[in-house]
Design a protein around this motif. Structure first.
Motif, PDB file in Angstrom:
ATOM      1  N   ILE A  21       0.828  -1.213   0.000  1.00 46.30           N
ATOM      2  CA  ILE A  21       0.000   0.000   0.000  1.00 46.30           C
ATOM      3  C   ILE A  21       0.861   1.262   0.000  1.00 46.30           C
ATOM      4  N   PRO A  22       1.793   1.446   0.950  1.00 46.45           N
ATOM      5  CA  PRO A  22       2.617   2.658   0.886  1.00 46.45           C
ATOM      6  C   PRO A  22       3.550   2.668  -0.318  1.00 46.45           C
ATOM      7  N   PHE A  23       4.006   1.494  -0.752  1.00 49.50           N
ATOM      8  CA  PHE A  23       4.895   1.437  -1.918  1.00 49.50           C
ATOM      9  C   PHE A  23       4.179   1.956  -3.165  1.00 49.50           C
ATOM     10  N   ILE A  24       2.949   1.519  -3.364  1.00 48.93           N
ATOM     11  CA  ILE A  24       2.174   1.979  -4.521  1.00 48.93           C
ATOM     12  C   ILE A  24       1.817   3.456  -4.363  1.00 48.93           C
ATOM     13  N   ALA A  25       1.455   3.863  -3.146  1.00 47.86           N
ATOM     14  CA  ALA A  25       1.108   5.274  -2.914  1.00 47.86           C
ATOM     15  C   ALA A  25       2.289   6.187  -3.219  1.00 47.86           C
ATOM     16  N   MET A  26       3.507   5.730  -2.957  1.00 45.99           N
ATOM     17  CA  MET A  26       4.702   6.540  -3.229  1.00 45.99           C
ATOM     18  C   MET A  26       4.870   6.816  -4.722  1.00 45.99           C
ATOM     19  N   GLN A  27       4.297   5.979  -5.559  1.00 45.54           N
ATOM     20  CA  GLN A  27       4.422   6.151  -6.999  1.00 45.54           C
ATOM     21  C   GLN A  27       3.521   7.287  -7.513  1.00 45.54           C
ATOM     22  N   PHE A  28       2.495   7.638  -6.721  1.00 47.81           N
ATOM     23  CA  PHE A  28       1.507   8.606  -7.175  1.00 47.81           C
ATOM     24  C   PHE A  28       1.506   9.930  -6.418  1.00 47.81           C
ATOM     25  N   THR A  29       2.136   9.966  -5.240  1.00 50.48           N
ATOM     26  CA  THR A  29       2.093  11.188  -4.449  1.00 50.48           C
ATOM     27  C   THR A  29       3.381  11.362  -3.659  1.00 50.48           C
ATOM     28  N   ASN A  30       3.698  12.589  -3.351  1.00 49.60           N
ATOM     29  CA  ASN A  30       4.860  12.874  -2.512  1.00 49.60           C
ATOM     30  C   ASN A  30       4.493  12.894  -1.032  1.00 49.60           C
ATOM     31  N   GLU A  31       3.220  12.733  -0.731  1.00 51.55           N
ATOM     32  CA  GLU A  31       2.758  12.720   0.654  1.00 51.55           C
ATOM     33  C   GLU A  31       3.259  11.493   1.407  1.00 51.55           C
ATOM     34  N   VAL A  32       3.458  10.404   0.693  1.00 49.54           N
ATOM     35  CA  VAL A  32       3.987   9.181   1.297  1.00 49.54           C
ATOM     36  C   VAL A  32       5.450   9.090   0.901  1.00 49.54           C
ATOM     37  N   ASN A  33       6.324   9.105   1.899  1.00 49.00           N
ATOM     38  CA  ASN A  33       7.755   9.105   1.618  1.00 49.00           C
ATOM     39  C   ASN A  33       8.455   8.140   2.572  1.00 49.00           C
TER      40      ASN A  33
END
Length: 96
Positions: A21-33
């Motif tokens: 989940i965070p790995f995929i989210a990192m691909q779309f937003t800079n909010e997850v780092n």
């Protein structure tokens, strides 16, 4: 009836999915780092918790003890996760 290996496979797949989940989210937003270290810590926590619960389910025979021990393990996971995320207790592991 769920066999022990099916349950173990489910635990491992669930932990892997939660890490994705965070790995995929990192691909779309800079909010997850998350850094690689964050993934390692989260993986150890998730896989360790799942494997400890599996060990309890395989070795403890009394149902009440199984439930109590798994709840304690899950509460410990939640408290450690919260501490690492926001430092609610102000301990050194949270960087406070």
């Amino acid at each position: 009836m769920i066999t022990q290996n099916t349950r173990l496979t489910g635990i491992l797949l669930t932990a892997t999915t939660l890490l994705l989940i965070p790995f995929i989210a990192m691909q779309f937003t800079n909010e997850v780092n998350w850094s690689p270290f964050d993934f390692i810590v989260a993986g150890v926590l998730l896989f360790g918790t799942g494997l400890m619960c599996e060990l309890v389910l395989r070795t403890v025979t009394k149902k009440e003890y199984r439930i109590a021990l798994c709840v304690v393990i899950l509460v410990a996971l939640v408290l450690i996760w919260i501490e690492l995320a926001v430092g609610i207790f102000g301990s050194p592991i949270a960087g406070s």
